[in-house]
Design an enzyme around this catalytic site. Structure first.
Site: not given
Lengths: 135, 125
Positions: B34, B72-74, B77
């Site tokens: 994501f 989820v991409c840090v 995010a």
């Protein structure tokens, strides 16, 4: 991970207005560490990402365009710009940053990273890729 | 790769349906990544109307059934306020909001998926 794949990052949107261009560049920089066969394509409004003399002071956003000039240092040396997209917007190569890299196979000679290609040629190049990431 | 937030855009619904269909046909899904506003798919605090689908929950159920890796991409995010407990602590925030079955990790996970999987499919504009 010894297998080398052809990765192309496809940039189709203007640099500001949405975050796609900036976050695409972040993927390219991280991806460069993976030693894959990487290229970038700029088409549609994406060609504006490479324009020179960008000034974002009026919109309160960071001008991240200088980062494109560092791509050569990350061994990202194939940057395809679609000719028709430039022409449709009244732009030419002279309106874009002069992006270069040092070719280690040619005594570190400085070479142009940007390759102007027609829509037809770009379609063919896209067809050769293993992974297309579009932004 | 899911590049758009839930409800605002169909990308997440399409990605979910594609993933489900691929699994039903016996394919393996190496990872769902994501990115951009797609990270909002991973909040556990969404409360969609009862007569609408709950996209986060759909992903969670599919992940539970097939042991899917939902990443989820840090970097994306952090910008948008999607945090797990570790990230919240690191940045001095008073809460986290990542949904169960989702995990936060780096962009390298996307590139790795591109290298290891036969196909990488992008859902977005």
């Amino acid at each position: 991970m010894s297998e080398i794949k052809k990765f192309m990052y496809v940039n189709r949107k203007a640099p500001y207005g949405t975050i796609y261009a900036l976050e695409s560049l972040e993927v390219v920089l991280i991806g460069a560490a993976f030693d894959q066969d990487v290229s970038l394509a700029f088409l549609d409004d994406g060609v504006y990402q490479l324009t020179k003399d960008q000034d974002t002071s009026g919109i309160g956003m960071k001008n991240f365009s200088p980062t494109y000039a560092a791509l050569g240092d990350y061994d990202v040396t194939k940057i395809y710009v679609e000719k028709e997209s430039l022409e449709e917007r009244g732009l030419s190569l002279d309106d874009l940053q002069h992006l270069t890299y040092e070719d280690e196979d040619d005594d570190w000679a400085e070479k142009d990273s940007i390759r102007l290609v027609s829509r037809e040629e770009l379609a063919r190049i896209m067809d050769e890729q293993d992974v297309l990431l579009s932004f | 790769m899911v590049n758009e937030g839930p409800y605002n855009h169909q990308a997440s619904d399409s990605a979910y349906r594609f993933t489900k269909a691929a699994l039903d046909k016996g394919h393996e899904i190496f990872r769902v990544f994501f990115y951009h506003d797609g990270v909002y798919n991973g909040t556990r605090l969404g409360v969609p109307p009862q007569d609408d689908r709950n996209i986060t929950q759909l992903w969670q159920e599919l992940a539970a059934e097939h042991d899917l890796d939902l990443v989820v991409c840090v970097a994306a995010a952090q910008r948008r306020g999607i945090l797990d407990a570790d990230e919240a602590k690191r940045h001095g925030k008073d809460a986290d909001n990542i949904a169960e079955r989702f995990r936060i990790s780096g962009l390298g996970q996307l590139i790795e998926a591109g290298i290891k999987a036969d196909r990488l499919v992008v859902f977005g504009d």
